[in-house]
Design a protein around this motif. Sequence first.
Motif, mmCIF file in Angstrom:
data_model
loop_
_atom_site.group_PDB
_atom_site.id
_atom_site.type_symbol
_atom_site.label_atom_id
_atom_site.label_comp_id
_atom_site.label_asym_id
_atom_site.label_seq_id
_atom_site.Cartn_x
_atom_site.Cartn_y
_atom_site.Cartn_z
ATOM 1 N N ARG A 1 0.839 -1.204 0.000
ATOM 2 C CA ARG A 1 0.000 0.000 0.000
ATOM 3 C C ARG A 1 0.870 1.248 0.000
ATOM 4 O O ARG A 1 0.558 2.235 -0.667
ATOM 5 C CB ARG A 1 -0.922 -0.004 1.217
ATOM 6 C CG ARG A 1 -2.101 -0.960 1.100
ATOM 7 C CD ARG A 1 -3.199 -0.604 2.086
ATOM 8 N NE ARG A 1 -2.767 -0.729 3.468
ATOM 9 C CZ ARG A 1 -2.868 -1.826 4.200
ATOM 10 N NH1 ARG A 1 -3.358 -2.943 3.662
ATOM 11 N NH2 ARG A 1 -2.476 -1.852 5.458
ATOM 12 N N VAL A 2 1.965 1.213 0.756
ATOM 13 C CA VAL A 2 2.881 2.349 0.779
ATOM 14 C C VAL A 2 3.499 2.552 -0.597
ATOM 15 O O VAL A 2 3.612 3.684 -1.097
ATOM 16 C CB VAL A 2 3.979 2.139 1.842
ATOM 17 C CG1 VAL A 2 5.045 3.212 1.715
ATOM 18 C CG2 VAL A 2 3.376 2.165 3.242
ATOM 19 N N ALA A 3 3.904 1.446 -1.245
ATOM 20 C CA ALA A 3 4.535 1.536 -2.560
ATOM 21 C C ALA A 3 3.563 2.078 -3.614
ATOM 22 O O ALA A 3 3.954 2.811 -4.520
ATOM 23 C CB ALA A 3 5.063 0.165 -2.984
ATOM 24 N N GLN A 4 2.277 1.728 -3.481
ATOM 25 C CA GLN A 4 1.291 2.187 -4.460
ATOM 26 C C GLN A 4 0.930 3.653 -4.271
ATOM 27 O O GLN A 4 0.443 4.306 -5.192
ATOM 28 C CB GLN A 4 0.019 1.333 -4.338
ATOM 29 C CG GLN A 4 0.194 -0.085 -4.836
ATOM 30 C CD GLN A 4 -1.015 -0.952 -4.509
ATOM 31 O OE1 GLN A 4 -1.833 -0.609 -3.662
ATOM 32 N NE2 GLN A 4 -1.129 -2.067 -5.189
ATOM 33 N N GLY A 5 1.180 4.156 -3.067
ATOM 34 C CA GLY A 5 0.849 5.549 -2.796
ATOM 35 C C GLY A 5 -0.636 5.810 -2.927
ATOM 36 O O GLY A 5 -1.464 5.046 -2.427
#
Length: 226
Positions: free
Chosen positions: A157-161
């Motif tokens: 989720r962090v990587a997808q922003g």
Amino acid sequence: MKTPLTLDLEKTLYAYWEAQGATAVEEVTMPNDLGIVDTLVRQNDGDSHLWRCFELKVTKADFHSHAKLSFVGQYNYFVFPASLYPQLKAEIPANIGVFTYRAFAPDALAASLVPVPAPGALTIAKPARRQALQVPEAALNDRFIASLDREVRKAKRVAQGLAPFSDDALLKELRRRSDHYDVYDPQSNLYDQFADQLQNDTIAALQAEVDALAAELAHYKLEAHS
């Protein structure tokens, strides 16, 4: 909320066991109302595994809280800042081990020529005594894997922003934050930050277009006079 010191202990514990070839995961919920293990470590031991449970405590009040201690592994430990351990040493059960944490000096970290994987170092101040597992290993494995999966999903989720969120969801959040709009400090408002960035991007794009048209006009003028 975890304190910065708790997070530093956690990072250092991860790095310590990664160097040992073991796998660690935080906040693993145990079955049968046995609580939540702060950090659970699974270590290969031939054809089987060793399970180690860690409870991270950064203050005396934290140590004396009524939170359940989920010491269900074969080896179980407290993790304390080094300065806290002497204050609690007499209260540690005989079978529970202790790791103590010391932070690296900021100037030493700054001077390091290689990346430092943790903000400090751990020392085994008191070894743990082995006990029988308090939870069936199959259940431990299930909960261990579920917790690892949770961490992977968080990282993704962090990587997808913001990509997975709809425009409506983003606008709703922007409106919610506008309830705390500070007219005296625009830089603290998300809307103003976004508007400024959008304006800067728009100006840059228009300037690039103007420059391209000017260059094209100059080219035509040169051709007309040649």
